[in-house]
Design a protein around this motif. Structure first.
Motif, PDB file in Angstrom:
ATOM      1  N   LEU A   1       0.844  -1.192   0.000  1.00 37.54           N
ATOM      2  CA  LEU A   1       0.000   0.000   0.000  1.00 37.54           C
ATOM      3  C   LEU A   1       0.880   1.242   0.000  1.00 37.54           C
ATOM      4  O   LEU A   1       1.774   1.381   0.830  1.00 37.54           O
ATOM      5  CB  LEU A   1      -0.906  -0.001   1.229  1.00 37.54           C
ATOM      6  CG  LEU A   1      -1.887   1.164   1.383  1.00 37.54           C
ATOM      7  CD1 LEU A   1      -2.882   1.187   0.235  1.00 37.54           C
ATOM      8  CD2 LEU A   1      -2.622   1.051   2.719  1.00 37.54           C
ATOM      9  N   ILE A   2       0.617   2.132  -0.945  1.00 40.41           N
ATOM     10  CA  ILE A   2       1.388   3.368  -1.092  1.00 40.41           C
ATOM     11  C   ILE A   2       0.425   4.539  -1.159  1.00 40.41           C
ATOM     12  O   ILE A   2      -0.599   4.468  -1.837  1.00 40.41           O
ATOM     13  CB  ILE A   2       2.234   3.349  -2.385  1.00 40.41           C
ATOM     14  CG1 ILE A   2       3.173   2.150  -2.412  1.00 40.41           C
ATOM     15  CG2 ILE A   2       3.013   4.653  -2.544  1.00 40.41           C
ATOM     16  CD1 ILE A   2       3.830   1.928  -3.774  1.00 40.41           C
ATOM     17  N   ALA A   3       0.742   5.620  -0.474  1.00 45.19           N
ATOM     18  CA  ALA A   3      -0.028   6.858  -0.605  1.00 45.19           C
ATOM     19  C   ALA A   3       0.779   7.849  -1.435  1.00 45.19           C
ATOM     20  O   ALA A   3       1.971   8.038  -1.196  1.00 45.19           O
ATOM     21  CB  ALA A   3      -0.339   7.455   0.761  1.00 45.19           C
ATOM     22  N   ILE A   4       0.128   8.446  -2.414  1.00 46.01           N
ATOM     23  CA  ILE A   4       0.723   9.527  -3.199  1.00 46.01           C
ATOM     24  C   ILE A   4      -0.066  10.785  -2.863  1.00 46.01           C
ATOM     25  O   ILE A   4      -1.270  10.859  -3.140  1.00 46.01           O
ATOM     26  CB  ILE A   4       0.662   9.260  -4.712  1.00 46.01           C
ATOM     27  CG1 ILE A   4       1.328   7.920  -5.059  1.00 46.01           C
ATOM     28  CG2 ILE A   4       1.304  10.410  -5.473  1.00 46.01           C
ATOM     29  CD1 ILE A   4       2.824   7.895  -4.859  1.00 46.01           C
TER      30      ILE A   4
ATOM     31  N   PHE B   1      -0.311   4.338   6.758  1.00 47.96           N
ATOM     32  CA  PHE B   1       0.561   4.067   5.613  1.00 47.96           C
ATOM     33  C   PHE B   1       2.019   4.014   6.051  1.00 47.96           C
ATOM     34  O   PHE B   1       2.477   4.852   6.828  1.00 47.96           O
ATOM     35  CB  PHE B   1       0.416   5.158   4.556  1.00 47.96           C
ATOM     36  CG  PHE B   1      -0.936   5.228   3.907  1.00 47.96           C
ATOM     37  CD1 PHE B   1      -1.192   4.531   2.738  1.00 47.96           C
ATOM     38  CD2 PHE B   1      -1.948   5.983   4.468  1.00 47.96           C
ATOM     39  CE1 PHE B   1      -2.436   4.596   2.138  1.00 47.96           C
ATOM     40  CE2 PHE B   1      -3.202   6.058   3.880  1.00 47.96           C
ATOM     41  CZ  PHE B   1      -3.445   5.353   2.704  1.00 47.96           C
ATOM     42  N   THR B   2       2.765   3.043   5.532  1.00 50.17           N
ATOM     43  CA  THR B   2       4.211   2.973   5.750  1.00 50.17           C
ATOM     44  C   THR B   2       4.940   3.856   4.745  1.00 50.17           C
ATOM     45  O   THR B   2       5.968   4.445   5.060  1.00 50.17           O
ATOM     46  CB  THR B   2       4.702   1.523   5.631  1.00 50.17           C
ATOM     47  OG1 THR B   2       4.022   0.718   6.594  1.00 50.17           O
ATOM     48  CG2 THR B   2       6.202   1.431   5.875  1.00 50.17           C
ATOM     49  N   VAL B   3       4.391   3.937   3.532  1.00 45.81           N
ATOM     50  CA  VAL B   3       5.000   4.730   2.464  1.00 45.81           C
ATOM     51  C   VAL B   3       4.044   5.847   2.049  1.00 45.81           C
ATOM     52  O   VAL B   3       2.934   5.583   1.586  1.00 45.81           O
ATOM     53  CB  VAL B   3       5.343   3.868   1.238  1.00 45.81           C
ATOM     54  CG1 VAL B   3       5.959   4.729   0.136  1.00 45.81           C
ATOM     55  CG2 VAL B   3       6.287   2.726   1.619  1.00 45.81           C
ATOM     56  N   VAL B   4       4.461   7.087   2.241  1.00 47.18           N
ATOM     57  CA  VAL B   4       3.687   8.251   1.801  1.00 47.18           C
ATOM     58  C   VAL B   4       4.616   9.125   0.964  1.00 47.18           C
ATOM     59  O   VAL B   4       5.583   9.689   1.472  1.00 47.18           O
ATOM     60  CB  VAL B   4       3.137   9.069   2.981  1.00 47.18           C
ATOM     61  CG1 VAL B   4       2.330  10.267   2.464  1.00 47.18           C
ATOM     62  CG2 VAL B   4       2.261   8.206   3.884  1.00 47.18           C
ATOM     63  N   ILE B   5       4.333   9.202  -0.320  1.00 49.68           N
ATOM     64  CA  ILE B   5       5.140   9.976  -1.258  1.00 49.68           C
ATOM     65  C   ILE B   5       4.443  11.310  -1.517  1.00 49.68           C
ATOM     66  O   ILE B   5       3.245  11.335  -1.810  1.00 49.68           O
ATOM     67  CB  ILE B   5       5.317   9.223  -2.594  1.00 49.68           C
ATOM     68  CG1 ILE B   5       5.863   7.804  -2.362  1.00 49.68           C
ATOM     69  CG2 ILE B   5       6.198  10.021  -3.545  1.00 49.68           C
ATOM     70  CD1 ILE B   5       7.236   7.756  -1.757  1.00 49.68           C
TER      71      ILE B   5
ATOM     72  N   TYR C   1       8.379  18.177 -12.138  1.00 50.84           N
ATOM     73  CA  TYR C   1       7.358  17.509 -11.337  1.00 50.84           C
ATOM     74  C   TYR C   1       8.011  16.332 -10.616  1.00 50.84           C
ATOM     75  O   TYR C   1       8.344  15.319 -11.223  1.00 50.84           O
ATOM     76  CB  TYR C   1       6.200  17.061 -12.223  1.00 50.84           C
ATOM     77  CG  TYR C   1       5.422  18.244 -12.768  1.00 50.84           C
ATOM     78  CD1 TYR C   1       4.365  18.788 -12.039  1.00 50.84           C
ATOM     79  CD2 TYR C   1       5.777  18.840 -13.975  1.00 50.84           C
ATOM     80  CE1 TYR C   1       3.668  19.889 -12.518  1.00 50.84           C
ATOM     81  CE2 TYR C   1       5.080  19.940 -14.457  1.00 50.84           C
ATOM     82  CZ  TYR C   1       4.026  20.456 -13.715  1.00 50.84           C
ATOM     83  OH  TYR C   1       3.342  21.558 -14.183  1.00 50.84           O
ATOM     84  N   ASN C   2       8.203  16.504  -9.312  1.00 51.12           N
ATOM     85  CA  ASN C   2       8.980  15.550  -8.527  1.00 51.12           C
ATOM     86  C   ASN C   2       8.149  14.829  -7.484  1.00 51.12           C
ATOM     87  O   ASN C   2       7.141  15.347  -6.988  1.00 51.12           O
ATOM     88  CB  ASN C   2      10.131  16.270  -7.814  1.00 51.12           C
ATOM     89  CG  ASN C   2      11.129  16.878  -8.773  1.00 51.12           C
ATOM     90  OD1 ASN C   2      11.412  16.312  -9.833  1.00 51.12           O
ATOM     91  ND2 ASN C   2      11.671  18.032  -8.421  1.00 51.12           N
ATOM     92  N   PHE C   3       8.601  13.623  -7.142  1.00 51.68           N
ATOM     93  CA  PHE C   3       8.110  12.876  -5.995  1.00 51.68           C
ATOM     94  C   PHE C   3       9.176  12.930  -4.905  1.00 51.68           C
ATOM     95  O   PHE C   3      10.365  12.770  -5.188  1.00 51.68           O
ATOM     96  CB  PHE C   3       7.859  11.414  -6.361  1.00 51.68           C
ATOM     97  CG  PHE C   3       6.544  11.172  -7.059  1.00 51.68           C
ATOM     98  CD1 PHE C   3       5.518  12.100  -7.052  1.00 51.68           C
ATOM     99  CD2 PHE C   3       6.333   9.965  -7.715  1.00 51.68           C
ATOM    100  CE1 PHE C   3       4.310  11.865  -7.685  1.00 51.68           C
ATOM    101  CE2 PHE C   3       5.128   9.710  -8.356  1.00 51.68           C
ATOM    102  CZ  PHE C   3       4.121  10.658  -8.339  1.00 51.68           C
TER     103      PHE C   3
ATOM    104  N   THR D   1      14.477  12.681  -3.743  1.00 53.25           N
ATOM    105  CA  THR D   1      13.726  13.352  -4.800  1.00 53.25           C
ATOM    106  C   THR D   1      13.832  12.547  -6.078  1.00 53.25           C
ATOM    107  O   THR D   1      14.931  12.182  -6.505  1.00 53.25           O
ATOM    108  CB  THR D   1      14.264  14.777  -5.039  1.00 53.25           C
ATOM    109  OG1 THR D   1      14.195  15.525  -3.824  1.00 53.25           O
ATOM    110  CG2 THR D   1      13.439  15.495  -6.105  1.00 53.25           C
ATOM    111  N   MET D   2      12.675  12.269  -6.700  1.00 52.48           N
ATOM    112  CA  MET D   2      12.636  11.449  -7.908  1.00 52.48           C
ATOM    113  C   MET D   2      11.662  12.058  -8.915  1.00 52.48           C
ATOM    114  O   MET D   2      10.785  12.841  -8.555  1.00 52.48           O
ATOM    115  CB  MET D   2      12.161  10.021  -7.565  1.00 52.48           C
ATOM    116  CG  MET D   2      12.972   9.303  -6.523  1.00 52.48           C
ATOM    117  SD  MET D   2      12.214   7.727  -6.049  1.00 52.48           S
ATOM    118  CE  MET D   2      12.198   6.856  -7.604  1.00 52.48           C
ATOM    119  N   GLU D   3      11.814  11.654 -10.168  1.00 58.37           N
ATOM    120  CA  GLU D   3      10.835  12.017 -11.191  1.00 58.37           C
ATOM    121  C   GLU D   3       9.484  11.418 -10.804  1.00 58.37           C
ATOM    122  O   GLU D   3       9.416  10.359 -10.176  1.00 58.37           O
ATOM    123  CB  GLU D   3      11.289  11.460 -12.545  1.00 58.37           C
ATOM    124  CG  GLU D   3      10.310  11.689 -13.676  1.00 58.37           C
ATOM    125  CD  GLU D   3      10.661  10.898 -14.918  1.00 58.37           C
ATOM    126  OE1 GLU D   3       9.929  11.030 -15.923  1.00 58.37           O
ATOM    127  OE2 GLU D   3      11.649  10.132 -14.876  1.00 58.37           O
TER     128      GLU D   3
END
Length: 221
Positions: free
Chosen positions: A4-7, A164-168, A181-183, A204-206
């Protein structure tokens, strides 16, 4: 156990456009707000005829669809809940005439069931919860951000980010006439992005959702 990932991010910051990198043959989009996806050809790639797209407006219906896909669609590896915060927003509008605190408790419970249920699907499924954000203020100053909910009465019942464990966080940066536009995979300024230690090589990523999903899956191999 599924991943599970949150964006998270404001509107127009590159969350939904990151979907363009995914394979439509193994991706299913649950579109809560029902608006068009922001990349060329999206309606031809994702639609009811292709059996990889559906507009759903309640948390209970989303959870039921997640379970159905997990059981009956082995080719689907990525499930995107687009504009997920509207699950609460639409619920608030539909129940606007109701008085009392109970509706907020019920709303918080339904969201908890959705998030927890999204973690119990097939092992090869990744669920992406895409959400707008809201400001956290102290003495009139913005001190941080969080996943958008239906307000403080829901927040009192449920700390959504904590599930959430991962929140981008999607945060664009403008340099001259060019906007990137970065994540962000870990805290950036006042944006509380988070991920386990060592999961991502860069903070920082695309805004490429395929890369995010592949990186998370590889970490948990």
């Amino acid at each position: 156990m599924s991943k599970l990932i949150a964006i998270a991010g404001d509107t127009g910051v590159g969350k939904s456009s990151s979907l363009v990198h995914l394979d439509p043959k193994e991706t299913y989009i649950i579109n809560v707000a029902g608006k068009e996806l922001p990349f060329r050809g999206s309606s031809k790639l994702y639609n009811a005829e292709n059996k990889n797209y559906k507009v759903v407006e309640t948390a209970g219906e989303v959870l039921a669809l997640l379970n159905t896909l997990s059981l009956k669609a082995p080719h689907i590896k990525n499930i995107i809940i687009e504009d997920a915060n509207y699950l609460m927003g639409f619920n608030m509008v539909d129940r606007a005439t109701e008085t009392g605190y109970t509706k907020f408790s019920v709303m918080a419970q339904s969201m908890k069931n959705l998030i927890q249920g999204a973690k119990k699907l097939r092992d090869d499924i990744t669920v992406v919860y895409m959400s707008h954000i809201e400001e956290i203020e102290d003495a009139g100053e913005i001190v941080g951000y969080k996943l958008k909910t239906a307000g403080k009465l829901v927040d009192k019942e449920l700390k959504l980010d904590g599930l959430f464990t991962v929140v981008i966080y999607a945060v664009p940066e403008t340099k001259g006439e060019k906007t990137e536009y970065n994540f962000h995979t870990n805290r950036f300024k006042k944006y509380p992005a988070k991920s386990p230690a060592g999961m991502f090589e860069q903070n920082t990523m695309e805004n490429n959702l395929k890369t995010i999903i592949e990186t998370v899956n590889k970490y948990y191999e």
